[in-house]
Design a protein around this motif. Structure first.
Motif, short mmCIF file in Angstrom:
data_model
loop_
_atom_site.label_atom_id
_atom_site.label_comp_id
_atom_site.label_asym_id
_atom_site.label_seq_id
_atom_site.Cartn_x
_atom_site.Cartn_y
_atom_site.Cartn_z
N VAL A 179 0.84 -1.16 -0.03
CA VAL A 179 -0.22 0.01 0.07
C VAL A 179 0.79 1.49 0.14
CG1 VAL A 179 -1.76 1.27 1.33
CG2 VAL A 179 -1.95 -1.29 1.10
N THR A 180 1.74 1.24 0.74
CA THR A 180 2.80 2.56 0.78
C THR A 180 3.47 2.78 -0.32
OG1 THR A 180 3.08 2.05 3.15
CG2 THR A 180 4.73 3.32 1.98
N LEU A 181 3.93 1.45 -1.22
CA LEU A 181 4.74 1.82 -2.48
C LEU A 181 3.70 2.37 -3.43
CD1 LEU A 181 6.55 -1.51 -2.65
CD2 LEU A 181 7.75 0.81 -2.49
N THR A 182 2.38 1.86 -3.49
CA THR A 182 1.24 2.34 -4.29
C THR A 182 1.14 3.86 -3.99
OG1 THR A 182 0.23 0.20 -4.34
CG2 THR A 182 -0.98 2.20 -5.03
N THR A 203 -10.23 -9.08 0.53
CA THR A 203 -9.98 -9.01 2.03
C THR A 203 -9.66 -7.44 2.24
OG1 THR A 203 -7.52 -9.04 1.33
CG2 THR A 203 -8.50 -10.92 2.06
N GLU A 204 -9.51 -7.01 3.68
CA GLU A 204 -9.39 -5.69 3.80
C GLU A 204 -8.15 -5.14 3.40
OE1 GLU A 204 -7.71 -2.26 6.05
OE2 GLU A 204 -7.06 -4.33 6.09
N ARG A 211 -8.02 0.97 -3.25
CA ARG A 211 -8.26 2.21 -3.08
C ARG A 211 -6.87 3.21 -3.28
NH1 ARG A 211 -11.39 0.32 1.40
NH2 ARG A 211 -9.64 0.72 2.90
N ALA A 212 -5.84 2.62 -2.88
CA ALA A 212 -4.60 3.45 -3.03
C ALA A 212 -4.28 3.39 -4.62
CB ALA A 212 -3.54 2.88 -2.47
N GLN A 213 -4.61 2.47 -5.31
CA GLN A 213 -4.35 2.46 -6.86
C GLN A 213 -5.51 3.70 -7.35
OE1 GLN A 213 -4.20 -1.25 -8.88
NE2 GLN A 213 -3.47 -2.35 -6.82
N ARG A 214 -6.67 3.60 -7.01
CA ARG A 214 -7.72 4.35 -7.59
C ARG A 214 -7.12 5.92 -7.27
NH1 ARG A 214 -12.60 4.90 -3.68
NH2 ARG A 214 -10.87 5.92 -2.53
N ASP A 215 -6.63 6.31 -6.13
CA ASP A 215 -6.16 7.40 -5.97
C ASP A 215 -4.69 7.85 -6.58
OD1 ASP A 215 -8.19 7.68 -4.03
OD2 ASP A 215 -6.90 7.12 -2.33
N LEU A 250 -12.17 1.18 -12.06
CA LEU A 250 -11.17 2.09 -11.26
C LEU A 250 -10.13 2.88 -12.08
CD1 LEU A 250 -10.65 -0.15 -8.22
CD2 LEU A 250 -12.27 1.61 -8.47
N GLY A 251 -10.08 2.62 -13.24
CA GLY A 251 -9.04 3.23 -14.30
C GLY A 251 -7.90 2.31 -14.46
N ILE A 252 -7.69 1.00 -14.06
CA ILE A 252 -6.68 0.20 -14.21
C ILE A 252 -6.97 -0.59 -15.51
CG2 ILE A 252 -5.86 -1.90 -13.31
CD1 ILE A 252 -6.62 -1.21 -10.60
N ASP A 253 -5.78 -0.81 -16.27
CA ASP A 253 -5.65 -1.16 -17.57
C ASP A 253 -5.35 -2.76 -17.36
OD1 ASP A 253 -5.55 -2.01 -20.12
OD2 ASP A 253 -3.95 -0.70 -20.77
#
Length: 332
Positions: A179-182, A203-204, A211-215, A250-253
């Protein structure tokens, strides 16, 4: 018991005539000096009396030698005390020199560390905050809190030391790095996802990751590509297609690839889960024989990252070229 307690000598008791100053025990120093002076004066008077000297010479010689004995005693006592003071001052000076040297060494070390911080990639304010927060845990905190704080600082220091070697690993499945790297990515994220990950997304941690990828996409304009990999086209079910559609929203290819339809030359290389962040860091998860993620790896070594980039592009283009054209259209 009373008799034995009376006869038992105290540990610190000294034998008569064996005080630290060489004087008989229990005799005050001034009284001892007076007695010695009187004895010297008396002996002098007796000797002069034997030689039948005039009374005035008897008294003069007695008083002179007695006074000399008194002065000599005080001079000896003064020299002994002066020697003690000199030894004490020498020890004190040595101690002060050691403290000053240690203080300057700590100052030099702190100055060196702050100099290194100024030239490092980590902002000095963040390092200062870490040090200040660590000191504020306090000595009055419960032992478990102090042990936890020490373990966390040690863990962070170990990660930083490993990053200088361009390779860091973590036993088990990581819940923070991904998550931090994202959140830190500024350009691109290229990820593969095999069947091992199918239970990960609901999972959580999987939801936080998405959510981190969407942002990252909508806030920083990061390009994210995900390649779902299955063994055969029959493994592409409704759940996988629904997952691919959700991530596309979410905008991911997203693309789906069946390994069985790869050209033979591409099947020669191993295919496992990895993520390449900003074309400079490879994040990998190693499963054990039971398919459980047993180790997480961050790799910054240029050759390893370059191989991961090359492998991802080969698989991505293979799906685009029609290795699994029908299923790829469903995913897109």
């Amino acid at each position: 018991m009373d008799g034995s307690s009376r006869t038992a000598a105290a540990p610190g008791a000294s034998a008569p005539g064996a005080t630290g100053t060489g004087e008989p025990a229990g005799v005050p120093p001034f009284l001892l000096k007076t007695l010695i002076t009187a004895v010297v004066g008396g002996l002098t008077y007796a000797l002069t009396n034997v030689t039948d000297q005039p009374e005035v010479w008897k008294l003069t010689a007695s008083i002179f030698l007695g006074g000399a004995a008194m002065i000599i005693q005080y001079m000896i006592d003064f020299e002994r005390r002066l020697g003690g003071v000199e030894r004490s001052l020498a020890g004190h000076n040595a101690e002060m020199k050691g403290l000053v040297a240690e203080g300057f060494a700590k100052i030099n070390e702190a100055t060196e560390l702050f100099g290194l911080m100024e030239g490092s990639a980590v902002r000095p304010a963040m390092v200062t905050r870490l040090v200040r927060s660590a000191t504020e845990v306090g000595l009055e905190a419960p032992e478990i809190v102090k042990s936890f704080a020490q373990a966390e600082v040690n863990r962070l220091a170990t990660v930083m030391a490993n990053l200088t070697q361009k390779h860091a690993d973590y036993d088990g499945e990581d819940h923070d790095w991904i998550v931090t790297l994202t959140q830190c990515a500024m350009e691109s994220i290229d990820a593969t996802s095999t069947s091992v990950d199918h239970d990960f997304w609901p999972t959580e941690l999987g939801q936080r990751y998405l959510r981190a990828q969407r942002d990252a996409i909508h806030v920083r304009g990061v390009r994210i590509r995900r390649l779902f990999i299955v063994n055969r086209p029959d493994d592409i079910d409704e759940n996988l297609e629904r997952m691919a559609e959700h991530q596309q929203s979410l905008g991911i290819d997203v693309r789906i690839l069946a390994l069985s339809q790869l050209p033979p030359i591409l099947k020669m290389d191993t295919t496992n889960d990895f993520i390449v962040f900003d074309q400079s860091l490879s994040y990998e998860v190693e499963p054990d024989l039971q398919g459980v993620n047993s180790k997480t790896i961050m790799d910054l070594r240029e050759d390893r990252v370059a191989r991961r980039i090359k492998r991802f592009e080969e698989l991505w283009e293979a799906q685009d070229d029609g290795a699994d054209g029908e299923d790829g259209d469903d995913a897109e």
